[in-house]
Design a protein around this motif. Structure first.
Motif, PDB file in Angstrom:
ATOM      1  N   ASN A  40       0.852  -1.186   0.000  1.00  0.00           N
ATOM      2  CA  ASN A  40       0.000   0.000   0.000  1.00  0.00           C
ATOM      3  C   ASN A  40       0.888   1.235   0.000  1.00  0.00           C
ATOM      4  O   ASN A  40       2.041   1.195   0.429  1.00  0.00           O
ATOM      5  N   TYR A  41       0.348   2.322  -0.479  1.00  0.00           N
ATOM      6  CA  TYR A  41       1.125   3.551  -0.563  1.00  0.00           C
ATOM      7  C   TYR A  41       1.309   4.171   0.819  1.00  0.00           C
ATOM      8  O   TYR A  41       0.352   4.370   1.556  1.00  0.00           O
ATOM      9  N   SER A  42       2.565   4.445   1.146  1.00  0.00           N
ATOM     10  CA  SER A  42       2.885   5.200   2.350  1.00  0.00           C
ATOM     11  C   SER A  42       3.118   6.650   1.935  1.00  0.00           C
ATOM     12  O   SER A  42       3.273   6.964   0.751  1.00  0.00           O
ATOM     13  N   THR A  43       3.127   7.532   2.931  1.00  0.00           N
ATOM     14  CA  THR A  43       3.345   8.961   2.668  1.00  0.00           C
ATOM     15  C   THR A  43       4.488   9.456   3.543  1.00  0.00           C
ATOM     16  O   THR A  43       4.494   9.217   4.758  1.00  0.00           O
ATOM     17  N   LYS A  44       5.442  10.154   2.926  1.00  0.00           N
ATOM     18  CA  LYS A  44       6.583  10.674   3.677  1.00  0.00           C
ATOM     19  C   LYS A  44       6.777  12.154   3.364  1.00  0.00           C
ATOM     20  O   LYS A  44       6.606  12.575   2.219  1.00  0.00           O
ATOM     21  N   VAL A  45       7.130  12.890   4.425  1.00  0.00           N
ATOM     22  CA  VAL A  45       7.491  14.299   4.229  1.00  0.00           C
ATOM     23  C   VAL A  45       8.984  14.449   4.484  1.00  0.00           C
ATOM     24  O   VAL A  45       9.576  13.696   5.256  1.00  0.00           O
ATOM     25  N   LEU A  46       9.579  15.428   3.826  1.00  0.00           N
ATOM     26  CA  LEU A  46      11.020  15.652   3.897  1.00  0.00           C
ATOM     27  C   LEU A  46      11.316  16.754   4.912  1.00  0.00           C
ATOM     28  O   LEU A  46      10.812  17.878   4.791  1.00  0.00           O
ATOM     29  N   LYS A  47      12.118  16.407   5.921  1.00  0.00           N
ATOM     30  CA  LYS A  47      12.448  17.357   6.983  1.00  0.00           C
ATOM     31  C   LYS A  47      13.960  17.544   7.048  1.00  0.00           C
ATOM     32  O   LYS A  47      14.716  16.571   6.935  1.00  0.00           O
ATOM     33  N   ILE A  48      14.422  18.774   7.240  1.00  0.00           N
ATOM     34  CA  ILE A  48      15.851  19.025   7.418  1.00  0.00           C
ATOM     35  C   ILE A  48      16.254  18.557   8.810  1.00  0.00           C
ATOM     36  O   ILE A  48      15.591  18.880   9.804  1.00  0.00           O
ATOM     37  N   VAL A  49      17.333  17.783   8.880  1.00  0.00           N
ATOM     38  CA  VAL A  49      17.790  17.215  10.144  1.00  0.00           C
ATOM     39  C   VAL A  49      18.114  18.322  11.142  1.00  0.00           C
ATOM     40  O   VAL A  49      18.789  19.302  10.807  1.00  0.00           O
ATOM     41  N   ASN A  50      17.589  18.127  12.364  1.00  0.00           N
ATOM     42  CA  ASN A  50      17.831  19.041  13.489  1.00  0.00           C
ATOM     43  C   ASN A  50      17.262  20.446  13.282  1.00  0.00           C
ATOM     44  O   ASN A  50      17.639  21.391  13.979  1.00  0.00           O
ATOM     45  N   LYS A  51      16.360  20.596  12.315  1.00  0.00           N
ATOM     46  CA  LYS A  51      15.700  21.884  12.100  1.00  0.00           C
ATOM     47  C   LYS A  51      14.203  21.666  11.940  1.00  0.00           C
ATOM     48  O   LYS A  51      13.773  20.627  11.446  1.00  0.00           O
ATOM     49  N   ASN A  52      13.431  22.681  12.349  1.00  0.00           N
ATOM     50  CA  ASN A  52      11.975  22.592  12.246  1.00  0.00           C
ATOM     51  C   ASN A  52      11.529  23.119  10.879  1.00  0.00           C
ATOM     52  O   ASN A  52      10.676  23.989  10.774  1.00  0.00           O
ATOM     53  N   ILE A  53      12.152  22.557   9.854  1.00  0.00           N
ATOM     54  CA  ILE A  53      11.911  23.012   8.481  1.00  0.00           C
ATOM     55  C   ILE A  53      11.589  21.798   7.601  1.00  0.00           C
ATOM     56  O   ILE A  53      12.296  20.793   7.624  1.00  0.00           O
ATOM     57  N   PHE A  54      10.521  21.952   6.799  1.00  0.00           N
ATOM     58  CA  PHE A  54      10.102  20.888   5.885  1.00  0.00           C
ATOM     59  C   PHE A  54      10.223  21.387   4.450  1.00  0.00           C
ATOM     60  O   PHE A  54       9.938  22.560   4.160  1.00  0.00           O
ATOM     61  N   ILE A  55      10.652  20.468   3.571  1.00  0.00           N
ATOM     62  CA  ILE A  55      10.896  20.815   2.168  1.00  0.00           C
ATOM     63  C   ILE A  55       9.958  20.015   1.277  1.00  0.00           C
ATOM     64  O   ILE A  55       9.889  18.788   1.386  1.00  0.00           O
ATOM     65  N   SER A  56       9.232  20.673   0.402  1.00  0.00           N
ATOM     66  CA  SER A  56       8.408  19.967  -0.580  1.00  0.00           C
ATOM     67  C   SER A  56       9.305  19.046  -1.399  1.00  0.00           C
ATOM     68  O   SER A  56      10.434  19.422  -1.754  1.00  0.00           O
ATOM     69  N   TYR A  57       8.834  17.860  -1.697  1.00  0.00           N
ATOM     70  CA  TYR A  57       9.685  16.795  -2.230  1.00  0.00           C
ATOM     71  C   TYR A  57      10.396  17.187  -3.531  1.00  0.00           C
ATOM     72  O   TYR A  57      11.536  16.800  -3.770  1.00  0.00           O
ATOM     73  N   GLY A  58       9.741  17.996  -4.344  1.00  0.00           N
ATOM     74  CA  GLY A  58      10.331  18.378  -5.630  1.00  0.00           C
ATOM     75  C   GLY A  58      11.456  19.381  -5.517  1.00  0.00           C
ATOM     76  O   GLY A  58      12.161  19.650  -6.501  1.00  0.00           O
ATOM     77  N   LEU A  59      11.647  19.945  -4.300  1.00  0.00           N
ATOM     78  CA  LEU A  59      12.689  20.966  -4.120  1.00  0.00           C
ATOM     79  C   LEU A  59      14.019  20.391  -3.639  1.00  0.00           C
ATOM     80  O   LEU A  59      14.990  21.126  -3.483  1.00  0.00           O
ATOM     81  N   ARG A  60      14.035  19.079  -3.363  1.00  0.00           N
ATOM     82  CA  ARG A  60      15.207  18.489  -2.686  1.00  0.00           C
ATOM     83  C   ARG A  60      16.501  18.628  -3.487  1.00  0.00           C
ATOM     84  O   ARG A  60      17.601  18.582  -2.910  1.00  0.00           O
ATOM     85  N   HIS A  61      16.411  18.753  -4.811  1.00  0.00           N
ATOM     86  CA  HIS A  61      17.627  18.845  -5.626  1.00  0.00           C
ATOM     87  C   HIS A  61      17.987  20.296  -5.990  1.00  0.00           C
ATOM     88  O   HIS A  61      18.972  20.529  -6.697  1.00  0.00           O
ATOM     89  N   LYS A  62      17.196  21.232  -5.512  1.00  0.00           N
ATOM     90  CA  LYS A  62      17.498  22.633  -5.783  1.00  0.00           C
ATOM     91  C   LYS A  62      18.791  23.039  -5.057  1.00  0.00           C
ATOM     92  O   LYS A  62      19.061  22.585  -3.939  1.00  0.00           O
ATOM     93  N   LYS A  63      19.580  23.883  -5.679  1.00  0.00           N
ATOM     94  CA  LYS A  63      20.886  24.263  -5.126  1.00  0.00           C
ATOM     95  C   LYS A  63      20.787  24.800  -3.708  1.00  0.00           C
ATOM     96  O   LYS A  63      21.619  24.506  -2.848  1.00  0.00           O
ATOM     97  N   ILE A  64      19.753  25.581  -3.460  1.00  0.00           N
ATOM     98  CA  ILE A  64      19.599  26.220  -2.160  1.00  0.00           C
ATOM     99  C   ILE A  64      19.460  25.216  -1.008  1.00  0.00           C
ATOM    100  O   ILE A  64      19.780  25.504   0.140  1.00  0.00           O
TER     101      ILE A  64
END
Length: 924
Positions: A622-646
């Motif tokens: 079954n499909y699971s759902t995961k969100v991307l979080k920066i380690v040790n920070k209260n910041i979440f990144i939309s999945y499509g942004l993970r390869h952006k330089k910033i």
């Protein structure tokens, strides 16, 4: 009358329970024993993935019963285990309390599916009446040794008698004891010395070994309880640690475990896993002299070589982290690095890892040539020597290791000339002659000999846990002694603090856990005097102890005098069909096969293997759902942004979340997320195109991944029969498949259509008219198809067969008893509730489970051709026609088909294309 599944299913569940319909007794019928792999009753209950195995076993049990077999289809619970203990640590609730509650929940869920388990035979491993016999078997294993000459286990008393007469000079045993002694020496040994020697021969023994230690769980873990260097339970880090542990000498049975695979019907993939786990190794052992003698005065290392003829290509030797010299061999400058390496857990055995000890051995045939000694877990080492000679020019792993540590390569064989080179006295010889010559030299110089050994290791049998079977051992001068059999079971004492401490089991807190040898009873620890009152073992057995023999107890679950009577064993013998996941291939299945062979050796059972056939069902994904979080920070990144330089400079962690927190197209509902997780109410969310995209992944159902589907909800909405059929219809039962409850309505509609065959305007409507030839053809093609598909466990295609049959019978408005009654019998194993209801309406007094399944009449097997029916090139359904039918007859049938009329409705038919023996396409 509509098909009211709620009332019908409720009625038949009560009927089956009240009348003990599924209860099994020994009869004169041929037996067939079906078994599901032992379920652990977790607090989360069943999800739809768990249900597949139970549904498969139930269908086959009902089918075989209808063919005249006496079916044993029992159920119970593997109720000891780490999850209940971890829950006890977190909540303070005793594992017994939560386990009992979970077992009730499991039973209710299983019964809700209409599974024909014989609950009168229920067992659970945490029941003292059950683990009494697990403890009894441990004592028998402890009091046994393995005779290699006769390839079987024998009572330890026979070994003691031989020692008293001749010492160990003529003994060929599986043992870690290498020294030779005669009877005079033996008889001069003290009692303590004799016991310590015997411990190295016993099949259950104590020994220090490198283990997988999880500090957070406070216990040792088996390899199959670890994934990527972390515990499967909780995801805690795992390290290497040397500890005194109980072991079972499973390696003694290596050859028999291999040979046995040739006589069982297991999937080839499962057999290969077991072959690779046990792995027979042929070669030679060589005693190598150590260059730098350490403070421990170790002078020689015995090492294994796969191809002795390649000895001049050796450039290093490897010791396993579990080798007895691994902590002693290093020279002073290298000790710290060696100890650091030994504490680490290698997460991936494919990653080349190792550490140089600073020490060397001398080459056996080249004077003064030094060969470096490394410690590594990169190599598959044999259980006996735990050391291998590295020859980069001959072995792939040795080559990879040599490259990683910049070690020499020495070519010793000319592939062109097929002779050895750079090999001194072996130069010019072919492989066979070179092998013979080097073995002669090894024997002549007393350096080694030919050997056959195995990769399989002895199983660690103790856990630093509370919630497990107590080990029936007490210690006198550090020597283990068994508690008398007549005093079993040794019952797990009640404690309130379940936390392990400093590597000790929580049982160290038990106030009353000492053995009074004189009065033969458990007494207070305060009375320990080491004269007649001694401490009892505080480690408990692993969870696989009770599950290694449970299938035997089902044959005779209420016997208070013995674990299994000869009469019951003679009747049921062993398991005919064992159903479960392939993840148990190298754990449970190895242990239970070993346990079974041991019991046979000692004369308590007669069969060599526990399971005749194994069926591994595939996983439901079954499909699971995961969100991307920066380690040790209260910041979440939309999945499509993970390869952006910033964002590339950050480290990320993927966090599983519940699927109810997402909108359509994998978009996170941020407000819901913040409400559900107060910790992240002030979190920053980086969006893409104004929305936050989650990562969706199709994977195994797991509570920790929030992707489980509760079968109770499906059954409540659609009915148990619909759920059963849908699980089977998802795809081939041995393959993984994805869950999609949107398609379940198709199965619901099918059952309604099946019900309608027997009813007209809500009234049961069956007549006794003699069927036509066409009706008999449909019936017997269905019977033949189902029997053939059951042989191959093609259960999903059987559902398709039922659909085709119902469509054909509906199209010709068949309501004849001689056709429909056999169809009810055929569908009964798959949809038992609706079958029972119709069976009753047909005037039958007994449950349909006691009816015989129809057999095919060959004279009605006219060959038929299945046509896919397409609407504007899109498949809608299929129909079958006699091969002799004309195109015109097919055309008339199609144009008058009620389903086609319904689909066309007000549309204008433009063209009807019929390609003989291929397709029918309706264009509009």
């Amino acid at each position: 009358m509509e098909y009211n599944f709620q009332e019908i299913e409720k009625y038949w569940k009560k009927y089956w329970k009240k009348n003990n319909v599924f209860k099994t007794k020994e009869t004169k019928k041929t037996k067939y024993y079906i078994l599901n792999m032992f379920p652990y009753p977790s607090g989360a209950g069943l999800h739809v993935g768990h249900c597949l195995g139970y549904i498969i076993s139930d269908i086959y049990a009902r089918y075989k019963r209808s063919k005249g077999f006496n079916i044993l289809n029992p159920i119970g619970f593997d109720s000891f285990g780490l999850p209940a203990e971890q829950y006890a640590i977190q909540t303070g609730k005793h594992p017994f309390e939560t386990t009992c509650k979970n077992m009730i929940k499991y039973k209710d869920q299983i019964n809700n599916l209409g599974i024909s388990f014989d609950w009168s035979r229920k067992i659970y491993t945490s029941d003292p009446n059950y683990y009494r016999w697990t403890q009894w078997m441990f004592i028998q294993i402890y009091n046994s040794w393995y005779d290699k000459n006769e390839e079987k286990s024998k009572p330890i008393d026979t070994l003691i008698n031989e020692f008293q007469k001749n010492g160990n000079r003529y003994i060929n045993a599986s043992t870690s004891f290498e020294k030779k002694f005669n009877s005079k020496i033996w008889n001069k040994f003290s009692t303590s010395k004799k016991e310590s020697v015997l411990l190295e021969y016993r099949l259950a023994y104590l020994s220090k070994t490198i283990v997988n230690w999880c500090p957070s769980l406070g216990t040792v873990l088996a390899n199959d309880e670890i994934k990527n260097g972390r515990s499967q339970r909780g995801g805690f880090p795992v390290y290497k640690k040397k500890m005194m542990q109980w072991h079972l000498r499973i390696s003694a049975y290596a050859e028999r475990l291999l040979k046995g695979l040739n006589h069982v019907n297991f999937p080839n993939s499962l057999k290969n896993l077991q072959f690779n786990w046990i792995e027979k190794l042929t070669g030679a052992y060589i005693s190598l002299k150590i260059v730098f003698t350490t403070s421990n005065r170790i002078r020689n290392i015995k090492s294994f070589i796969h191809s002795p003829e390649s000895i001049f290509g050796m450039t290093f030797i490897i010791l396993s982290p579990e080798h007895p010299f691994s902590m002693k061999i290093a020279t002073h400058p290298h000790k710290t690095k060696v100890l650091e390496f030994l504490k680490k857990f290698n997460k991936n055995k494919d990653i080349i890892s190792g550490v140089f000890t600073g020490n060397y051995v001398f080459h056996p045939f080249i004077p003064k040539k030094k060969i470096p000694i490394f410690i590594s877990d990169f190599f598959p080492l044999d259980n006996q020597m735990k050391s291998v000679i590295g020859i980069p020019c001959q072995d792939k792993k040795s080559k990879e290791f040599a490259k990683r540590f910049e070690l020499n390569f020495i070519t010793v064989f000319s592939c062109k000339k097929k002779i050895f080179i750079n090999s001194e006295f072996l130069n010019g010889l072919n492989e066979k002659d070179a092998n013979k010559k080097v073995i002669e030299k090894l024997i002549q110089n007393k350096l080694g000999d030919k050997i056959t050994t195995y990769k399989i290791r002895d199983a660690i049998f103790s856990r630093q846990r509370y919630w497990g079977e107590p080990i029936p051992i007490y210690f006198k001068k550090k020597i283990p002694y068994v508690i008398p059999i007549e005093k079993l079971p040794i019952i797990l004492p009640k404690i309130s603090n379940f936390h392990p401490k400093n590597g000790k089991s929580p049982l160290f807190r038990a106030n009353k856990w000492a053995w009074d040898e004189k009065n033969m009873k458990i007494v207070s620890n305060n009375l320990i005097n080491y004269k007649n009152i001694f401490p009892i073992e505080i480690n408990t057995m692993p969870s696989w102890a009770g599950s290694s023999w449970y299938y035997l107890r089902y044959m005779d679950p209420h016997n208070k005098e013995y674990f299994l009577s000869k009469k019951k064993e003679n009747y049921w013998e062993n398991v005919d069909l064992y159903i479960g996941g392939s993840e148990h291939a190298t754990g449970h299945l190895i242990y239970s096969r070993f346990w079974h062979k041991f019991l046979k050796d000692r004369g308590w059972i007669k069969t060599e293997e526990p399971f005749k056939k194994i069926l591994n069902q595939g996983m439901i994904l079954n499909y699971s759902t995961k969100v991307l979080k920066i380690v040790n920070k209260n910041i979440f990144i939309s999945y499509g942004l993970r390869h952006k330089k910033i964002f590339q400079s950050f480290s990320y962690q993927e966090m599983y979340i519940d699927t109810f927190l997402i909108k359509k197209n994998s978009e996170l509902d941020i407000n819901k997320f913040k409400e559900f997780y107060p910790l992240f109410r002030k979190a920053i969310f980086h969006l893409e195109n104004g929305i936050f995209i989650c990562n969706r992944k199709l994977e195994k159902m797991s509570k920790s991944k929030y992707n489980v589907v509760n079968p109770d909800e499906i059954c409540k909405k659609y009915g148990s029969d619909t759920f059963r059929l849908y699980e089977i219809f998802l795809g081939p039962i041995t393959q993984s498949k994805s869950w999609d409850d949107k398609k379940i309505n198709g199965i619901k509609n099918f059952l309604n259509k099946f019900w309608s065959l027997f009813h007209k305007n809500g009234i049961f409507n069956i007549n006794e008219t003699i069927p036509s030839l066409k009706e008999y053809n449909i019936l017997h093609h269905t019977i033949d198809s189902i029997h053939n598909k059951m042989k191959n466990f093609s259960l999903n295609t059987i559902i398709s067969t039922f659909m085709i049959t119902v469509n054909e019978l509906t199209a010709i408005k068949c309501n004849k008893k001689k056709i429909l009654e056999p169809i009810v019998k055929l569908i009964a194993p798959f949809a038992p509730h609706i079958a029972e209801e119709i069976w009753k309406k047909l005037g039958k007094k007994k449950s349909i489970i006691f009816s015989k399944i129809p057999i095919v009449n060959p004279k009605y097997l006219i060959k038929r051709r299945i046509y896919p029916i397409m609407f504007n090139n899109k498949l809608k359904f299929t129909e079958s026609f006699d091969q002799k039918v004309s195109i015109e007859e097919i055309k008339n049938f199609i144009l008058n088909h009620p389903k086609i009329k319904s689909l066309l409705k007000e549309k204008t038919l433009k063209k009807l294309i019929i390609i003989p023996n291929k397709i029918i396409n309706i264009l509009f």
